[in-house]
Design a protein around this motif. Structure first.
Motif, PDB file in Angstrom:
ATOM      1  N   LEU A 467       0.823  -1.207   0.000  1.00 10.94           N
ATOM      2  CA  LEU A 467       0.000   0.000   0.000  1.00 10.94           C
ATOM      3  C   LEU A 467       0.860   1.261   0.000  1.00 10.94           C
ATOM      4  N   THR A 468       1.948   1.238   0.762  1.00 11.86           N
ATOM      5  CA  THR A 468       2.848   2.392   0.785  1.00 11.86           C
ATOM      6  C   THR A 468       3.459   2.632  -0.593  1.00 11.86           C
ATOM      7  N   THR A 469       3.847   1.543  -1.280  1.00  8.99           N
ATOM      8  CA  THR A 469       4.437   1.664  -2.611  1.00  8.99           C
ATOM      9  C   THR A 469       3.431   2.199  -3.617  1.00  8.99           C
ATOM     10  N   VAL A 470       2.203   1.718  -3.548  1.00 10.15           N
ATOM     11  CA  VAL A 470       1.170   2.185  -4.469  1.00 10.15           C
ATOM     12  C   VAL A 470       0.879   3.670  -4.253  1.00 10.15           C
ATOM     13  N   TRP A 471       0.812   4.092  -2.989  1.00  6.04           N
ATOM     14  CA  TRP A 471       0.560   5.504  -2.718  1.00  6.04           C
ATOM     15  C   TRP A 471       1.722   6.389  -3.168  1.00  6.04           C
ATOM     16  N   ALA A 472       2.930   5.879  -3.071  1.00  6.12           N
ATOM     17  CA  ALA A 472       4.078   6.636  -3.595  1.00  6.12           C
ATOM     18  C   ALA A 472       3.951   6.798  -5.113  1.00  6.12           C
ATOM     19  N   GLY A 473       3.477   5.725  -5.775  1.00  6.34           N
ATOM     20  CA  GLY A 473       3.262   5.813  -7.218  1.00  6.34           C
ATOM     21  C   GLY A 473       2.158   6.797  -7.571  1.00  6.34           C
ATOM     22  N   ARG A 474       1.110   6.843  -6.762  1.00  8.32           N
ATOM     23  CA  ARG A 474       0.012   7.768  -7.017  1.00  8.32           C
ATOM     24  C   ARG A 474       0.474   9.224  -6.944  1.00  8.32           C
ATOM     25  N   ARG A 475       1.429   9.493  -6.089  1.00 11.12           N
ATOM     26  CA  ARG A 475       1.907  10.872  -5.949  1.00 11.12           C
ATOM     27  C   ARG A 475       2.763  11.312  -7.144  1.00 11.12           C
ATOM     28  N   HIS A 476       3.339  10.323  -7.837  1.00  6.81           N
ATOM     29  CA  HIS A 476       4.221  10.650  -8.960  1.00  6.81           C
ATOM     30  C   HIS A 476       3.515  10.575 -10.311  1.00  6.81           C
ATOM     31  N   PHE A 477       2.389   9.862 -10.379  1.00  2.00           N
ATOM     32  CA  PHE A 477       1.693   9.691 -11.648  1.00  2.00           C
ATOM     33  C   PHE A 477       0.267  10.214 -11.508  1.00  2.00           C
ATOM     34  N   SER A 478      -0.086  11.142 -12.369  1.00  2.00           N
ATOM     35  CA  SER A 478      -1.395  11.788 -12.236  1.00  2.00           C
ATOM     36  C   SER A 478      -2.531  10.926 -12.772  1.00  2.00           C
ATOM     37  N   ALA A 479      -2.243  10.013 -13.678  1.00  2.00           N
ATOM     38  CA  ALA A 479      -3.293   9.177 -14.279  1.00  2.00           C
ATOM     39  C   ALA A 479      -2.968   7.706 -14.059  1.00  2.00           C
TER      40      ALA A 479
END
Length: 496
Positions: A467-479
């Motif tokens: 979950l932490t990794t996915v949220w880090a990805g969400r912060r870097h990718f807008s779509a």
């Protein structure tokens, strides 16, 4: 109270010769058997010191206990009837049986195991005690079934499968028993983890070389795969999908040629299919087997509760997610993705869990509440995945938060009402937590509501990292859409 030194721990050979049985700490053989080169084992049933009670004498003789005038079948003087191993879903709740009746049923299930499982002398007394631990302790079995009502039928299946093909299954059973063994009397030198890995490695080799030729081989293969999967999950390993894929690929040809196998095997295959689908949803992979359920399927499974009829729809979501990652819906051009999403959304919205007649009479109120929770949370989770296939994370928040709140609220209410977390709710819980921004809040929900997390702390840590990794990805990718999850979840390292 009987002191440990008074219990009959002597091996069978010394016991028969009435010789003192001396043991060196950490050894699996007594001093006399080691000196003379004999096989040292303890296969005989162990009895409590002192004179047996009248009830136990009558049970050994096949009569009913003195405390009950009539047995469960209503005939005086007859032992209580035992449900057939394949009659998994028609029995009444075990809570309705008296403690004496339940003990008698367990004793009669244990008897053939004690008589036959070590017929070649290849299992030691320690092995038999480990088997006894994982097969005849309800607190152990209840971790893998919907509720206590299913314990006895599940026990009978595990025992019957072991008796039918001991060479293929004994290492997987013993690996699991060793992994769960924390009693000094079983392995005083603390080597159980190393020994369990050796047994598990042998069981995995058996699975890799296993040949499925008929329905009996299907049954053995499913139990072997599910036992290895439970072992790997306990350790928090990331190869759950590999184990599911190997097992389901072996049984797939027989299953496809005969979609209605032995009903006793339904629970094993449903559990493997659900685990495979859950991993594939999070990794954006294709599942191994799509279930072909017989028409009119109307029962509750011991492992997945009422979710069996939803599994084909979850399989279709996996296929659509993978196809969208590669640019098109399965078997259709890219412009038809919206139509495929609409069709799946309608099917899942119309899905209703099978609730057979007399459900309240067969199961306790807590078990029924857990079944309802399983159905509602998994259905909401499927709708939330479809929402995130349409809209990227961080957008259309009102609908996403409503579905996430439905899952978490239903879980919280069920736990408050029953005092226990239902099985098979980890996937809905993870999907709901993907919408929670606060890391501390996500950790709190996972800590309190994850049944597999309670079973395996390494699994709990793996999901937190994911979950932490996915949220880090969400912060870097807008779509970032649902089908992009595999790019991040596949990076989570194996804790081993």
């Amino acid at each position: 109270m009987v002191h440990q030194s008074q219990r009959p721990w002597s091996c069978d050979r010394c016991h028969a010769l009435k010789e003192r049985c001396r043991w060196t700490p950490g050894s699996f053989h007594c001093e006399r058997c080691s000196r003379l080169g004999h096989l040292c084992q303890r296969v005989r049933p162990l009895r409590k010191p002192g004179r047996p009670s009248r009830d136990s004498l009558r049970l050994r003789a096949g009569a009913g206990p003195l405390s009950n005038k009539k047995s469960s079948n209503g005939r005086a003087g007859q032992p209580p009837s035992i449900p057939s191993p394949v009659a998994l879903y028609s029995h009444r709740s075990s809570s309705s049986a008296s403690p004496t009746d339940r003990l008698a049923t367990v004793a009669q299930t244990r008897a053939p195991l004690v008589r036959n499982v070590s017929v070649n002398g290849d299992l030691s007394g320690l092995d038999l005690r480990l088997l006894d631990r994982i097969l005849f302790r309800d607190d152990f079995l209840e971790q893998f079934v919907v509720g206590p009502s299913f314990c006895e039928s599940h026990r009978k299946l595990l025992v019957s499968r072991l008796l039918s093909c001991k060479p293929a299954l004994q290492d997987s059973y013993l690996a699991f028993g060793l992994l769960w063994s924390h009693e000094p009397s079983l392995l005083p030198d603390g080597r159980q983890l190393n020994d369990s890995f050796k047994r598990a490695s042998s069981a995995l080799s058996t699975l890799r070389s296993f040949q499925v030729r008929d329905a009996h081989d299907v049954s053995v293969c499913l139990v072997l795969g599910l036992t290895i999967l439970s072992f790997a999950t306990k350790l928090g390993a990331t190869d759950a999908r590999t184990i599911c894929n190997q097992t389901l690929s072996l049984v797939k040809p027989i299953y496809k040629s005969k979609p209605c196998p032995d009903p006793a095997d339904y629970g094993f295959i449903y559990c493997l299919v659900l685990t495979d689908i859950a991993e594939c949803l999070l990794l954006t992979k294709l599942p191994t087997l799509r279930l072909e359920l017989p028409p009119g399927t109307d029962y509750v499974d011991r492992h997945v509760g009422p979710l069996a009829t939803l599994l084909p729809h979850l399989h279709d979501i996996c296929e659509l997610s993978s196809a969208m990652l590669h640019g098109s819906a399965p078997g259709a051009p890219a412009c038809d993705v919206a139509e495929a999403l609409d069709a799946l959304e309608l099917a899942i919205h119309a899905w209703r869990p099978p609730m057979p007649k007399g459900l309240a009479a067969r199961f306790s109120a807590a078990e029924v509440a857990h079944m309802v929770c399983q159905a509602q949370t998994m259905r909401a989770a499927a709708m939330l995945i479809l929402h995130r296939l349409r809209h990227p994370f961080g957008s259309q928040l009102e609908s996403a938060r409503a579905l996430s709140s439905t899952i978490l609220t239903q879980l919280d209410l069920t736990v408050r009402a029953t005092g226990k977390v239902p099985r098979c709710v980890d996937l809905p819980l993870i999907i709901a937590c993907l919408e929670l921004e606060d890391e501390a809040v996500r950790a709190r929900w996972l800590r309190s509501m994850s049944p597999i997390g309670a079973y395996s702390s390494p699994f709990h840590e793996r999901i937190k990292r994911m979950l932490t990794t996915v949220w880090a990805g969400r912060r870097h990718f807008s779509a970032m859409y649902w089908y992009h999850l595999g790019s991040f979840t596949s990076l989570i390292p194996d804790p081993r």
